[in-house]
Design an enzyme around this catalytic site. Structure first.
Site, PDB file in Angstrom:
ATOM      1  CE  LYS A 131      -4.183  -0.774  -0.090  1.00  0.00           C
ATOM      2  NZ  LYS A 131      -5.482  -0.138  -0.067  1.00  0.00           N
TER       3      LYS A 131
ATOM      4  CG  ASP B 180     -10.177  -2.105   5.944  1.00  0.00           C
ATOM      5  OD1 ASP B 180     -11.051  -1.743   6.734  1.00  0.00           O
ATOM      6  OD2 ASP B 180     -10.401  -2.389   4.754  1.00  0.00           O
TER       7      ASP B 180
HETATM    8  C1  LIG Z   1      -3.182  -6.161   1.924  1.00  0.00           C
HETATM    9  C2  LIG Z   1      -4.237  -5.610   1.038  1.00  0.00           C
HETATM   10  N1  LIG Z   1      -4.523  -6.243  -0.110  1.00  0.00           N
HETATM   11  C3  LIG Z   1      -5.459  -5.792  -0.946  1.00  0.00           C
HETATM   12  C4  LIG Z   1      -6.186  -4.649  -0.657  1.00  0.00           C
HETATM   13  C5  LIG Z   1      -7.254  -4.201  -1.604  1.00  0.00           C
HETATM   14  O1  LIG Z   1      -6.957  -3.005  -2.224  1.00  0.00           O
HETATM   15  P1  LIG Z   1      -8.154  -2.046  -2.707  1.00  0.00           P
HETATM   16  O2  LIG Z   1      -8.830  -1.525  -1.477  1.00  0.00           O
HETATM   17  O3  LIG Z   1      -7.463  -1.012  -3.498  1.00  0.00           O
HETATM   18  O4  LIG Z   1      -9.077  -2.870  -3.520  1.00  0.00           O
HETATM   19  C6  LIG Z   1      -5.925  -3.959   0.539  1.00  0.00           C
HETATM   20  C7  LIG Z   1      -6.654  -2.737   0.873  1.00  0.00           C
HETATM   21  O5  LIG Z   1      -6.555  -2.197   1.948  1.00  0.00           O
HETATM   22  C8  LIG Z   1      -4.922  -4.450   1.405  1.00  0.00           C
HETATM   23  O6  LIG Z   1      -4.632  -3.835   2.562  1.00  0.00           O
END
Ligand SMILES: Cc1ncc(COP(=O)(O)O)c(C=O)c1O
Length: 401
Positions: A72, A118
C-alpha cells in the site's frame, strides 16, 4: 481440514478499455527516491503450480515494500506527495532524497495527512507523513486488532476508532479536510476523485516491476491475474496496466463472502453499499462500497468476480508458508481464489485460463500484519517461515534497485 465451502462466482463480459494515464515511469522515478526502495521479488513456485494444475504460478511477494509489510505504500506515498505538492507549490524536481523533500516542505508546516483505513493504507500514509515531517490522523473501524492500531501509532500518528465499519470511518474522515489537513483516501466519493486516482496511479509501479522482472527472466506475460478487491483501487491499477496488452490476460476479482461489494456492484450495474458488519479475517478487503472511480475500469476488465469464505484464505496461508512465502490473511486472498476455483469449479478452468499452459500471477499483497493470528492459523511464526526457506521457489529476473 480442507475447505468445503463453495466460492460464489459471477462471470462478466469484458469490454474495451483504455490504458489509464501513462504514469508508471513517473511514479517509479518517485518511488526510487524513497528510502529503502527495491523492486519486490517475483517467484516462480512449481509446488503451487502443481497443486493448482496451472502451468506456471508466479508470486509477486509484497510482504516487504518500502519498509512496510504491504504494497500500500506505493499508492499512499504517491498520493500524499502529490497532495503536498498541490497544497504547497514546492518544486517536484527540487529534491532527490527524502531529507531534501522534508526541508522543502518545512516552511509550509504544520500540515496533517488524514485517512480512513483497514490498516495498511493508514499505516503507509502515517509513514509518509513522518518521513516528510507532517502530522497524521488515521481513522480505523471498530474491532481493528491492537497489533494494527499499534503499528499505525508506531509511525507517530493519532488513531481514532470509528464506531462502525470502514465505510463509516471514510465518512468521518471526509469531513476533516481543511486548510491544514489533507485527506489522502484510497476510495473516492462525489467531488473527491483526484487523490484516489493518484493512489491507483501509485500502484502502477508494482505492475511495471512485475513486467520487467518476468521479461528479464524470459517468462511470458501472465495469462490470468487475480486482483484482491477492497474498494477496487488495486484492481483498477492492474486492469489499466494490462488494458493494451494483446491478448489481455483474464483478470479475476477476489473478495470475502461478507464484504463482496464489487460483486454487488456488478450485479446492480452501479456502485452500491452492502450493509455491515463486513466480518472477515481478510480485513484489507473488508469494505462495503467500491470506489466509484475504480468501478468502471474494473467492470470493463474483470472476467469474473469471486467471493469466498475465510477458510480458503487460511488454507492458502498454510500452503504459501510451505513454499516459504509469508502471506497474511488478506495477502493470501489471491491464491485462495485460484485454489477455490480449481477445487470447486473445475468447469471454469478453460474459460478463466486456469489450465496447464497458463501463467497465473498471484500478488501476495501483505505479510503477517497480525502475527498472533498468523501463528494461530499457520502454526509457526512468520520469521520461522522466512528462515526455513521451505519449498522450491525461484526468483525470476532480479532488477537493480
Ligand atoms: C493487503 C491488502 N490487499 C489488498 C487490498 C485491496 O486493495 P483495494 O482496497 O485497493 O481494492 C488492501 C486494501 O486495503 C490491502 O490492505
Amino acid at each position: 481440514m480442507h475447505p468445503q465451502s463453495d466460492p460464489k462466482v459471477l462471470l462478466n463480459a469484458v469490454s474495451p478499455l483504455e490504458r489509464g494515464s501513462h504514469v508508471s515511469s513517473e511514479t517509479l522515478e518517485f518511488h526510487k527516491r524513497l528510502p529503502g526502495y527495491a523492486p519486490t521479488p517475483v517467484f516462480s513456485v512449481p509446488g503451487l503450480a502443481e497443486r493448482l494444475g496451472i502451468g506456471t504460478v508466479l508470486v509477486d511477494d509484497e510482504s516487504e515494500r518500502l519498509g512496510l509489510p504491504a504494497f500500500k505504500m506505493l499508492g499512499a506515498s504517491w498520493a500524499s506527495y502529490r497532495s503536498i505538492i498541490e497544497r504547497t507549490g514546492i518544486d517536484p524536481t527540487g529534491w532527490s532524497t527524502i531529507e531534501e523533500l522534508a526541508a522543502l516542505v518545512r516552511p509550509h508546516l504544520p500540515l496533517t495527512l488524514a485517512t480512513a483505513t483497514d490498516g495498511n493504507h493508514g499505516r503507509a500514509v502515517a509513514r509518509f507523513a513522518r518521513l516528510v515531517g507532517l502530522d497524521a490522523r488515521i481513522w480505523v473501524p471498530v474491532g481493528t486488532v491492537d497489533a494494527r492500531i499499534a503499528a499505525i501509532e508506531s509511525e507517530g500518528a493519532t488513531v481514532s476508532v470509528t464506531d462502525g465499519t470502514y465505510d463509516d470511518a471514510v465518512a468521518e474522515v471526509a469531513s476533516v479536510q481543511d486548510d491544514r489537513t489533507l485527506v489522502v483516501s484510497d476510495t473516492s466519493w462525489p467531488g473527491y476523485e483526484i487523490v484516489p486516482q493518484w493512489v491507483i496511479d501509485g500502484y502502477s509501479t508494482m505492475m511495471s516491476e512485475v513486467e520487467e522482472q518476468t521479461s528479464a527472466g524470459g517468462l511470458p506475460d501472465p495469462t490470468v491475474i487475480v486482483a484482491p478487491l477492497g474498494v477496487g483501487a488495486l484492481g483498477a491499477a492492474i486492469a489499466s496496466h494490462y488494458a493494451d496488452h494483446e491478448p489481455r490476460p483474464v483478470i479475476i476479482g477476489a473478495e470475502p463472502t461478507n464484504a463482496a461489494c464489487v460483486m454487488a456492484a456488478f450485479e446492480a450495474g452501479e456502485v452500491v453499499t452492502i450493509p455491515g458488519p463486513h466480518d472477515t479475517i481478510m480485513v484489507g478487503l473488508s469494505c462495503g462500497t467500491a470506489s466509484p472511480i475504480a468501478f468502471p475500469t474494473i467492470k470493463a476488465a474483470l472476467s469474473a468476480t469471486v467471493s469466498m469464505d475465510d477458510e480458503w484464505a487460511e488454507e492458502s496461508m498454510r500452503l504459501l508458508a510451505t513454499e516459504g512465502i509469508v502471506a497474511g490473511e488478506t495477502g493470501a486472498a489471491a491464491f485462495a481464489t485460484l485454489l477455490a476455483l480449481v477445487d470447486r469449479r473445475p468447469d471454469l478452468r478453460e474459460e478463466l485460463n486456469l489450465g496447464p499452459n497458463d501463467v497465473a500471477l498471484v500478488i501476495v499483497t501483505e505479510g503477517a500484519t497480525d502475527p498472533v493470528n498468523y501463528r494461530a492459523i499457520v502454526g509457526v511464526d512468520p520469521d520461522a517461515v522466512r528462515r526455513q526457506g521451505w519449498g522450491r521457489k525461484s526468483e525470476v529476473g532480479t532488477l537493480d534497485s
